[in-house]
Design an enzyme around this catalytic site. Sequence first.
Site, PDB file in Angstrom:
ATOM      1  N   SER A  87       0.758  -1.123  -0.035  1.00  0.00           N
ATOM      2  CA  SER A  87       0.065  -0.051   0.133  1.00  0.00           C
ATOM      3  C   SER A  87       0.843   1.275  -0.024  1.00  0.00           C
ATOM      4  O   SER A  87       1.929   1.180   0.724  1.00  0.00           O
ATOM      5  CB  SER A  87      -0.880  -0.153   1.260  1.00  0.00           C
ATOM      6  OG  SER A  87      -1.708  -1.103   1.380  1.00  0.00           O
TER       7      SER A  87
HETATM    8  N1  SAH Z   1       0.554  -5.230   4.063  1.00  0.00           N
HETATM    9  C1  SAH Z   1       1.140  -5.725   2.989  1.00  0.00           C
HETATM   10  C2  SAH Z   1       0.403  -5.419   1.561  1.00  0.00           C
HETATM   11  C3  SAH Z   1      -0.760  -6.693   1.451  1.00  0.00           C
HETATM   12  S1  SAH Z   1      -1.115  -6.749  -0.286  1.00  0.00           S
HETATM   13  C4  SAH Z   1       2.545  -4.989   2.878  1.00  0.00           C
HETATM   14  O1  SAH Z   1       2.847  -4.094   3.562  1.00  0.00           O
HETATM   15  O2  SAH Z   1       3.248  -5.328   1.732  1.00  0.00           O
HETATM   16  C5  SAH Z   1      -2.466  -7.926   0.072  1.00  0.00           C
HETATM   17  C6  SAH Z   1      -1.989  -9.330   0.510  1.00  0.00           C
HETATM   18  O3  SAH Z   1      -3.256  -9.979   0.993  1.00  0.00           O
HETATM   19  C7  SAH Z   1      -1.234 -10.065  -0.751  1.00  0.00           C
HETATM   20  O4  SAH Z   1      -0.158 -10.593  -0.338  1.00  0.00           O
HETATM   21  C8  SAH Z   1      -2.273 -11.131  -0.707  1.00  0.00           C
HETATM   22  O5  SAH Z   1      -1.692 -12.353  -1.404  1.00  0.00           O
HETATM   23  C9  SAH Z   1      -2.725 -11.268   0.610  1.00  0.00           C
HETATM   24  N2  SAH Z   1      -4.069 -11.979   0.815  1.00  0.00           N
HETATM   25  C10 SAH Z   1      -5.096 -12.031  -0.031  1.00  0.00           C
HETATM   26  N3  SAH Z   1      -5.954 -12.785   0.503  1.00  0.00           N
HETATM   27  C11 SAH Z   1      -5.621 -13.417   1.828  1.00  0.00           C
HETATM   28  C12 SAH Z   1      -6.137 -14.426   2.646  1.00  0.00           C
HETATM   29  N4  SAH Z   1      -7.347 -14.777   2.599  1.00  0.00           N
HETATM   30  N5  SAH Z   1      -5.228 -14.609   3.738  1.00  0.00           N
HETATM   31  C13 SAH Z   1      -4.149 -14.201   3.695  1.00  0.00           C
HETATM   32  N6  SAH Z   1      -3.591 -13.287   2.816  1.00  0.00           N
HETATM   33  C14 SAH Z   1      -4.248 -12.881   1.876  1.00  0.00           C
END
Ligand code: SAH
Length: 224
Positions: free
Chosen positions: A63
């Site tokens: 983000s």
């Molecule tokens: N907070 C992160 C960015 C997250 S992007 C950072 O600082 O880099 C969103 C993430 O959520 C992705 O890596 C995706 O794979 C994950 N995601 C999506 N659905 C999910 C689920 N059900 N359980 C765990 N992770 C999930």
Amino acid sequence: MTEKEQAARQRMVQAQLRGRDITDERVLAAMSVVPRHRFVPDDMRKLAYADGPVRLDKGQTISQPYIVALMAQLLELEGEETVLEIGTGSGYQAAVLSMLAFRVYSVERIPELARPASAKLREMGYDNVEVLERDGSNGLPEHAPYPAIVVTAAAPMLPEPLKEQLAPEGRLVVPVGSQEGQMLERWRKGKGGALSQERIAPVAFVPLMGEHGWKTDHRPFWVR
Ligand code: SAH
């Protein structure tokens, strides 16, 4: 860490965070020290402190710094909490949260992201963070309840297990809506267990996949 990156980071905090509505001094302090450039892919380093999201592998994104700060501020952390983060991605947000709370459990469903993020966090000394590889739409019942939960992927609706795993007086921050756009919401649980919702800002996150999330990724193939 080079001086150039440190300077870029201070400019980011000043212009993108203080210059907007981030006033929590602990959040500002954490974001002025966590080396965001270490969490972005090598070929994206020049964008590490820019005012936008950065692409990761597997069609995921870190983000925008402002959104990381806003979510952290909305959690109202004081330092003693156990935080649950759903969506580790690069591990950057988990590193920021680790400086604001006692312990962070961060759940990621894609092993190719979870493993390097976990290794990086350990190597960099963020040893109060544990990364777990699983479907975080089910939360993480074994360490519940949590005084603070943050979902960094877009949910079609507030996942039921997260409601249950939120502690009385806890805060849950989650983007809810379609895969094209969502509303960032903050839910609070009262002492007696009643939930109340605030709508904070329109946002655009990658989808939360899984049992209590989306079953299919509807985004066009070129962004996945
Ligand atoms: N907070 C992160 C960015 C997250 S992007 C950072 O600082 O880099 C969103 C993430 O959520 C992705 O890596 C995706 O794979 C994950 N995601 C999506 N659905 C999910 C689920 N059900 N359980 C765990 N992770 C999930």
